[in-house]
Write an enzyme that holds these catalytic residues in place. Structure first.
Site, PDB file in Angstrom:
ATOM      1  N   GLU A 187       0.722  -1.185  -0.014  1.00 52.80           N
ATOM      2  CA  GLU A 187      -0.154  -0.036  -0.112  1.00 52.80           C
ATOM      3  C   GLU A 187       0.754   1.274  -0.011  1.00 52.80           C
ATOM      4  O   GLU A 187       0.427   2.395   0.041  1.00 52.80           O
ATOM      5  CB  GLU A 187      -0.955   0.018   1.195  1.00 52.80           C
ATOM      6  N   ASN A 216      -0.473  -7.487  -3.848  1.00 51.08           N
ATOM      7  CA  ASN A 216      -1.080  -6.882  -4.732  1.00 51.08           C
ATOM      8  C   ASN A 216      -0.271  -6.009  -5.530  1.00 51.08           C
ATOM      9  O   ASN A 216       0.888  -5.474  -5.004  1.00 51.08           O
ATOM     10  CB  ASN A 216      -2.078  -5.745  -3.978  1.00 51.08           C
ATOM     11  N   ASP A 228      -7.091  -5.580  -4.689  1.00 48.99           N
ATOM     12  CA  ASP A 228      -6.209  -5.791  -3.701  1.00 48.99           C
ATOM     13  C   ASP A 228      -6.055  -7.242  -3.223  1.00 48.99           C
ATOM     14  O   ASP A 228      -6.192  -7.423  -2.125  1.00 48.99           O
ATOM     15  CB  ASP A 228      -6.256  -4.849  -2.634  1.00 48.99           C
TER      16      ASP A 228
END
Lengths: 142, 892
Positions: B236, B320, B362
């Site tokens: 992220e 991801n 994700d």
């Protein structure tokens, strides 16, 4: 003649009715340097700009829309490092030991104050007049 | 003349001694029970069961490390997944579906932290190792001591608190690994630490990741062939994903395999043979991205690694791609959301398969993969089973990477299946996310149908036990800006419960027939790991804090215990130094799902915590923050009869006192004593022990010839609860009761007999007890003989104390003369109402007592214990009387 004078007077008054920096700049930052009070307190434009910056600088990546996540919530009553404008300013500018990055010197000073004002709005400190009454985007919808 | 006694050694010993009541003894069955129990008292080992797939792994020729052997020891838990195949299955079966309901907390340990506890404890050499969430302290608990105190704890030096600002999903840590006398674990601020497992001294640390780029570590390392494999977190934050191999002895990097970028960085060489066409080509880690975006492309490695020693391949998934907003990164975004097979020595890639090319949601591909041999279409295949984030249980050929099946185990709207020809996930284009668009009912949502929480496999049932979630989400695409060290996401998300309204599930999945066998619905996502055991019990924890044991075959709830905080950790089981099976789990809510509590987030903002807060607004009503390790102990000895477990339960619940009162007793001699501790002497022993702040430890031996010699004198125990007051083989306390021989007769006959002088005793049929064939050898027999009653006297063996009382009830004899406590006990049990009358005179002529004082006996010379017992008798006389009353012991 009287009408022209009245018009001029009106224009003069109108010109001085608001002092607002529509185009903030380095001069604006210089003016704000060392401010302890929030120069944009109650300023709707600053809150709106702050909201944009909050997303663009990825503040929302950690704080989301006030609920928190990686970073603490900004909409509740707990303020780890204080909720006064000067304290919020310093948290943003200096960073904080538990993971808040230091933005001072990396983004313009006036933008930091705009963020301060927005964060204060999220925390419920800004007046209703200035704070947007309706959140936009998906989070506002059911 | 021969006088009988209860505790009866050689008859000859007694010739000149004083009197005593008759002994009651049994042979055969009782001895067998005594032996079984004695052996259970020692550390009893469950027979090792062998399971074919584990054996094959164990005998793989290329393996040099002893972890392949160690992983087979079910008494220990040497890596988080239990073994390289990641079955999280233990062959221990002391705890089973029948007795698990008696499980009790043996001890707890507070980690001193209150963020999410995701780790699996390790147990190696009677030491338990626990890694806490940041500040990532390592505790070593000494399992040989009562209460398992910490023998040392290691805190990494110079921790960087700024790491908390780059932890997407709480400050969690998924556990440590053991090899070569060292414990290895990762810190949130990006170091791998190696600590001496014995002493807690730091051996080395290696800085693997850079927090200024938002790169941290949360995963549990795996040690393969003396290389510590560690992967990064930060998908992220625009981190470039990689797996690093560090030398176990020095911490120096041996190799590093990136998950984006050119083939040379990804260690893709001539031996790389992916199964599907879309994974074949040069530098796909660059070409499937817009220029340079692979550098901040994600694909981190924060989940689980498995290892096949035979094929010499490690398997692990990649996370991801970044940012979440897919429109900023057109292309398949290799090598994110996929699974690698690599050689552990060099890290070189052997094959790759991408679960979710150009991921939109994700759907990190880092979950556990269980290595099994399964019959697929009539053939035994070496496979890996992966309950994947995107909602499918995949079965892959682990030698080649071919997808053999992909079956939904959750509700899915964003894809329509997997094309087995191309291997490609078939997307539902209507659910594609992007800038300025809000897409609703995205199922599975960002955390997937199942996140990192690992499943377990039982070879006994053939089922995979899958903890997972039932959620969907709405998502809005935003422009993501990359600023190093800050989130690089580009999405607003709000999650909510999936169809059915329950947000979590714990399922049993049949990987051969690809179907769900049973399912337990949970209020919250199940974020804990699963543990399967050979006792056919499966364990998992709920986010409210319930630690649950269910039947592996049916899912029926067998036992549960509410811990102090939600459970998101991984349960383990092991054999303690005392030979008992223990189960342990960490309790302490948090992680991504529990961030609302551990991070004290505000539920008014549904987008908080990447949208999880919207689905978990009520979590705070069910749990608070916490951080404890909870250990439950087994139902102890496996003896005949299930009600013994009730008492083990009680003994187990209190912290074991360190003093032990060692008692010798008869395992089958009611009403005095039996191995289930149902006799009044057992009750008195328990009372005495409590007074002495001790616990009772029994040595079982039938009270007959050689009893004192074989027990007390042999040093196997220190106390016998009931001996005649002046028994010369022991040192006695003051007597605690006096009882008498009694006449037993049917109430309806109203015989009214009370005295030995009653002339009717010469004509009635009279029963007496005897040892051996000579029925002249008990006091009643003697007294009768002295009065000329011989022919009408019937002898009953002491081996069967109930028989004589039965005989009265049936009318075989008119009256019997029986030792008081026995008479009362068996008379009570008889359906026919019987009268009990103490014999008079109490002392017959010339000197034949029918009443006896009973004391406790210790070894001659053990005055200290005798004095202690005397004081206990004084203090607790009332309670002792009450116990005797409960058993109807006639006292005079």
């Amino acid at each position: 003649m009287c009408r022209r004078l009245a018009l001029l007077a009106l224009l003069a008054i109108a010109c001085h009715r608001e002092v607002r920096s529509i185009q903030p700049s380095a001069q604006e930052s210089a003016r704000l340097r060392g401010a302890l009070d929030n120069p944009y307190e109650g300023n709707a434009y600053a809150i709106s700009q702050g909201q944009q910056l909050f997303d663009r600088y990825n503040c929302s990546g950690c704080h989301f829309h006030g609920g928190g996540g990686i970073g603490p919530p900004l909409m509740d009553e707990e303020w780890l490092y204080g909720s006064s404008p000067a304290q919020i300013h310093d948290s943003i500018a200096q960073g904080r030991p538990n993971g808040m990055p230091a933005w001072g010197g990396r983004i313009p000073e006036y933008q930091i104050w705009q963020l301060v004002t927005y964060v204060r709005a999220v925390g419920g400190f800004e007046g209703k007049v200035a704070t947007p009454s309706r959140a936009e985007g998906m989070q506002a919808t059911k | 003349m021969q006088i009988l006694r209860r505790a009866q050694p050689q008859l000859q010993e007694w010739q000149t001694s004083c009197t005593g009541p008759p002994s009651v003894r049994r042979l055969g069955f009782q001895l067998l029970a005594a032996c079984a129990i004695l052996s259970a008292c020692k550390a009893r080992q469950s027979p090792a069961r062998t399971f074919p797939f584990l054996e094959r792994l164990a005998h793989a020729p290329a393996v040099k490390t002893n972890l392949v052997e160690l992983q087979q020891d079910d008494g220990q838990w040497v890596m988080p997944a239990k073994n390289y195949a990641s079955t999280r299955f233990s062959a221990l079966d002391q705890i089973n579906a029948e007795n698990v309901r008696t499980l009790k907390v043996a001890w707890t340990f507070s980690t001193g932290h209150d963020r999410g506890e995701e780790a699996a404890p390790l147990v190696v050499n009677n030491t338990m190792y626990i890694v806490t969430p940041f500040p990532n302290e390592l505790y070593a608990l000494d399992l040989t001591q009562p209460g398992a105190p910490a023998k040392w704890h290691y805190k990494p030096h110079n921790l960087d608190n700024a790491a908390k600002g780059i932890a997407c999903c709480d400050w969690v840590n998924r556990g440590c690994a053991y090899a070569n006398g060292k414990i290895f674990f990762n810190t949130l601020d990006g170091r791998t630490c190696a600590v001496n497992a014995e002493t807690g001294d730091e051996v080395w640390t290696a800085q693997v990741t850079d927090i200024s780029r938002g790169e941290s570590m949360t995963m549990a390392p795996l040690v393969v062939k003396n290389k510590v494999l560690v992967g990064n977190s930060g998908g992220e934050f625009g981190v470039r994903g990689a797996l690093t191999a560090l030398d176990a002895e020095t911490g120096k990097q041996v190799w590093k395999a990136f998950n984006t970028g050119p083939d040379s960085d990804c260690l893709i060489g001539p031996n790389f043979h992916p199964f599907y066409t879309s994974d074949k080509g040069q530098d796909l880690g660059v070409k499937t991205w817009p220029p340079d975006l692979w550098k901040i492309g994600g694909g981190t490695v924060w989940g689980w690694i498995s290892y096949d020693p035979e094929l010499d391949l490690i398997y692990y998934g990649t996370a991801n791609p970044g940012p979440w907003n897919p429109e900023q990164r057109p292309g398949d975004n290799k090598w994110t959301c996929g699974i690698w097979a690599r050689k552990p020595d060099s890290g070189e890639a052997v094959w790759f398969y991408q679960w979710s090319p150009h991921d939109l949601y994700d759907h990190d591909g880092i979950n556990e993969q269980i290595l099994l041999t399964l019959p697929i279409r009539g053939q035994q295949r070496k496979v890996l089973v992966r309950p994947e984030r995107n909602g499918y249980v995949y079965v892959l050929d682990r030698a080649t990477g071919e997808v053999l099946s992909a079956t939904p185990f959750a509700y899915i709207t964003v894809s329509k299946g997997v094309d087995l020809k191309t291997g490609r996930l078939i997307r539902n284009e209507e659910k594609a996310t992007g800038l300025g668009r809000v897409v609703r009912m995205i199922c599975p949502p960002a955390p997937g149908a199942k996140d990192w929480e690992p499943s377990a496999y039982s070879p006994l049932t053939g089922l995979v036990y899958i903890p997972h979630a039932n959620l969907c989400e709405d998502a809005e695409g935003l422009q993501a800006n990359y600023i190093a060290g800050t989130p690089y996401v580009g999405a607003n998300v709000k999650m909510y419960a999936g169809p059915g309204g329950h947000r979590g599930e714990f399922d049993a999945w049949d990987p051969v027939n690809a179907r769900k066998v049973w399912s337990i619905k949970e209020r919250f996502p199940v974020w804990s790991g699963a543990l399967a055991t050979a006792g056919n019990v499966v364990f998992y924890g709920s986010m409210e804090g319930w630690f649950r044991a269910v039947d592996a075959r049916t899912g029926q709830l067998l036992w549960q215990f509410k811990t102090g905080s939600g459970i998101i950790g991984q349960p383990i089981t092991y054999r303690g130094p005392d030979g008992k099976q223990y189960v342990s789990v960490l309790s302490g809510v948090g992680g991504w799902a529990g961030a609302i509590v551990s991070g004290q987030l505000d539920p008014r903002d549904g987008t908080a915590a990447l949208g999880f807060v919207n689905a978990m607004g009520d979590l705070g009503q069910y749990t608070t923050k916490g951080g404890d390790a909870v250990h439950v102990c087994t139902a102890m000895r496996r003896v005949l009869g299930s009600w013994f477990l009730v008492l083990s339960f009680a003994a187990c619940a209190r912290p074991a006192p360190s003093r032990v009162l060692r008692v010798c007793a008869d395992p089958n001699n009611l009403p005095y004593s039996n191995s289930r501790q149902e006799g009044f002497e057992n009750k008195i022993a328990t009372l005495v022990a409590r007074e002495l702040h001790a616990r009772v430890d029994y040595t079982w031996f039938p009270q007959r010839r050689g009893f004192v010699r074989n027990t007390l004198k042999a040093g196997l125990c220190d106390c016998v609860v009931g001996v005649p007051a002046n028994y010369e083989l022991t040192l006695g306390t003051q007597p605690y009761y006096r009882s008498s021989y009694v006449f037993v007769s049917r109430r309806d006959r109203r015989l009214g007999i009370a005295s030995l002088d009653d002339p009717r005793l010469r004509t009635w049929r009279v029963g007496v007890q005897m040892i051996g064939n000579d029925h002249v050898n008990s006091p009643p027999a003697h007294a009768l003989a002295n009065r000329g009653a011989v022919g009408n006297v019937a002898g009953y063996m002491v081996y069967d104390p109930g028989a004589i009382v039965d005989a009265v009830a049936r009318g075989d004899v008119d009256v019997a003369i029986v030792w008081g406590p026995q008479a009362a006990w068996f008379a009570r049990r008889d359906r026919v109402a019987l009268d009990i009358t103490p014999v008079s005179p109490q002392i017959d002529l010339p000197f034949l007592p029918f009443v006896f004082d009973i004391s406790m006996g210790v070894r001659r010379g053990d005055n200290a214990l005798r004095d202690e017992l005397d004081r206990v008798i004084e203090r607790r006389r009332g309670d002792i009387e009450k116990i005797l009353d409960d058993y109807g012991v006639p006292r005079v």
